[in-house]
Design a protein around this motif. Structure first.
Motif, PDB file in Angstrom:
ATOM      1  N   LEU A 202       0.816  -1.217   0.000  1.00 31.55           N
ATOM      2  CA  LEU A 202       0.000   0.000   0.000  1.00 31.55           C
ATOM      3  C   LEU A 202       0.851   1.269   0.000  1.00 31.55           C
ATOM      4  N   HIS A 203       2.116   1.119   0.356  1.00 33.46           N
ATOM      5  CA  HIS A 203       3.026   2.267   0.289  1.00 33.46           C
ATOM      6  C   HIS A 203       3.218   2.737  -1.155  1.00 33.46           C
ATOM      7  N   SER A 204       2.942   1.866  -2.101  1.00 34.72           N
ATOM      8  CA  SER A 204       3.162   2.196  -3.510  1.00 34.72           C
ATOM      9  C   SER A 204       2.273   3.338  -3.989  1.00 34.72           C
ATOM     10  N   ALA A 208       0.025   4.749   2.833  1.00 35.28           N
ATOM     11  CA  ALA A 208       0.370   4.052   4.073  1.00 35.28           C
ATOM     12  C   ALA A 208       1.611   4.706   4.662  1.00 35.28           C
ATOM     13  N   LEU A 209       1.687   4.699   5.988  1.00 39.49           N
ATOM     14  CA  LEU A 209       2.850   5.261   6.670  1.00 39.49           C
ATOM     15  C   LEU A 209       3.360   4.261   7.694  1.00 39.49           C
ATOM     16  N   ASP A 210       4.653   4.342   7.933  1.00 38.67           N
ATOM     17  CA  ASP A 210       5.249   3.558   9.015  1.00 38.67           C
ATOM     18  C   ASP A 210       5.837   4.516  10.050  1.00 38.67           C
ATOM     19  N   TYR A 211       5.644   4.174  11.313  1.00 43.22           N
ATOM     20  CA  TYR A 211       6.248   4.946  12.407  1.00 43.22           C
ATOM     21  C   TYR A 211       7.009   4.015  13.348  1.00 43.22           C
ATOM     22  N   PHE A 253      -0.096  -7.515  14.090  1.00 43.13           N
ATOM     23  CA  PHE A 253       1.274  -7.558  13.580  1.00 43.13           C
ATOM     24  C   PHE A 253       1.515  -6.254  12.831  1.00 43.13           C
ATOM     25  N   ASP A 254       2.767  -5.965  12.495  1.00 41.37           N
ATOM     26  CA  ASP A 254       3.088  -4.734  11.753  1.00 41.37           C
ATOM     27  C   ASP A 254       2.500  -3.493  12.424  1.00 41.37           C
ATOM     28  N   TRP A 255       2.803  -3.346  13.715  1.00 41.77           N
ATOM     29  CA  TRP A 255       2.253  -2.226  14.489  1.00 41.77           C
ATOM     30  C   TRP A 255       2.800  -0.878  14.018  1.00 41.77           C
ATOM     31  N   MET A 256       3.856  -0.862  13.234  1.00 43.94           N
ATOM     32  CA  MET A 256       4.413   0.405  12.735  1.00 43.94           C
ATOM     33  C   MET A 256       3.514   1.057  11.669  1.00 43.94           C
ATOM     34  N   HIS A 257       2.628   0.253  11.087  1.00 48.33           N
ATOM     35  CA  HIS A 257       1.978   0.598   9.822  1.00 48.33           C
ATOM     36  C   HIS A 257       0.534   1.077   9.996  1.00 48.33           C
ATOM     37  N   VAL A 258       0.203   2.151   9.273  1.00 54.52           N
ATOM     38  CA  VAL A 258      -1.183   2.617   9.241  1.00 54.52           C
ATOM     39  C   VAL A 258      -1.515   2.962   7.793  1.00 54.52           C
TER      40      VAL A 258
END
Ligand SMILES: [Zn+2]
Length: 263
Positions: A202-204, A208-211, A253-258
């Motif tokens: 989804l970053h494409s 989507a963002l990662d923190y 899982f993947d708690w960095m991602h929204v």
């Protein structure tokens, strides 16, 4: 896989009338031969993966959420295994309950599957980007001395993203933001395909963002991920009120991602 998990497998095989040999927590020849007799077992899997597949199979039979039945031990399998052990000890299973999720979707974010839904709403990957000027400065999570004042995101999520981060700034304030690492930015737009698959991350689309990826690793569940802590309840509320979806909060899982897409 732990000795405890292998013992569990052996006990379950025995209950099924298959002979795993001694209940010793070792994945030996007899246990493997018994595993191969389990209906549906992928016989081409290496031995540990067979064991994990079997645990996932037991979980599915007992209607415990275990994620994809792929023979890999991730946080969901870990959680499912703990529930299975509780059941075998005669205790109630601990059901994975997502937090009190706000299901609202005021911006009408599309669902992420099929991919045509995403392209219908957002267009082709890497296109229609806008520059977001951040309400509070970020830093690169992998190089924290680099300050980030703006980045590219999809033009359709731009205003929503700006509202979320403004609320974060107003609620937490500068010091608390730093303490909680709400400024540790792990990226937004990044055109790439998902690992081992042909579909795009989804970053494409820049939706989507990662923190703080360092304290919220991909495979970590709520027991380890910092974003699962109650200190972050308001953080997640601001995202969810705008319809954004956290994989951590919904799937553990993947708690960095929204992301600005529903599952
Ligand atoms: Zn991500």
């Amino acid at each position: 896989m732990t000795k405890k998990a292998i013992k569990y497998i052996q006990e379950e095989l025995k209950k099924m009338g298959l002979d795993p040999g001694k209940i010793d927590g070792i994945l030996g020849d007899k246990t493997l031969a018994a595993l191969d007799k389990v209906p549906g077992m992928p016989l081409n899997f290496p031995k540990t993966r067979k064991g994990v597949w079997f645990i996932q199979d037991r979980a599915i039979k007992k209607e415990i959420e275990t994620g994809k039945q792929d023979g890999y031990w991730g946080p969901q399998t870990e959680f499912a295994f703990e529930s299975l052990v509780r059941i075998s000890e005669g205790l109630e299973p601990e059901i994975w309950r997502p937090e009190d999720l706000d299901e609202s979707n005021p911006n009408d974010w599309p669902v992420q599957k099929p991919e045509t839904e995403l392209t219908r709403v957002y267009g082709d990957v890497g296109k229609n980007q806008a520059r977001l000027h951040l309400p509070y400065p970020h830093c690169l999570a992998w190089d924290t001395s680099t300050v980030v004042n703006s980045f590219s995101c999809h033009e359709k999520v731009h205003d929503s993203l700006s509202r979320v981060l403004t609320r974060v700034r107003d609620h937490y304030g500068e010091d608390r933001i730093k303490e909680l690492r709400l400024d540790f930015w792990g990226g937004c737009l990044n055109v790439r395909q998902k690992r081992g698959g042909s579909s795009y991350s989804l970053h494409s689309w820049g939706i989507a963002l990662d923190y703080d990826p360092g304290r919220n690793r991909l495979k970590w569940g709520r027991d380890k991920a910092s974003f699962a802590h109650p200190d972050y309840d308001a953080w997640w509320r601001f995202w969810e009120e705008e319809g954004w979806l956290s994989l951590g909060r919904t799937r553990n899982f993947d708690w960095m991602h929204v992301q600005a897409a529903k599952i």
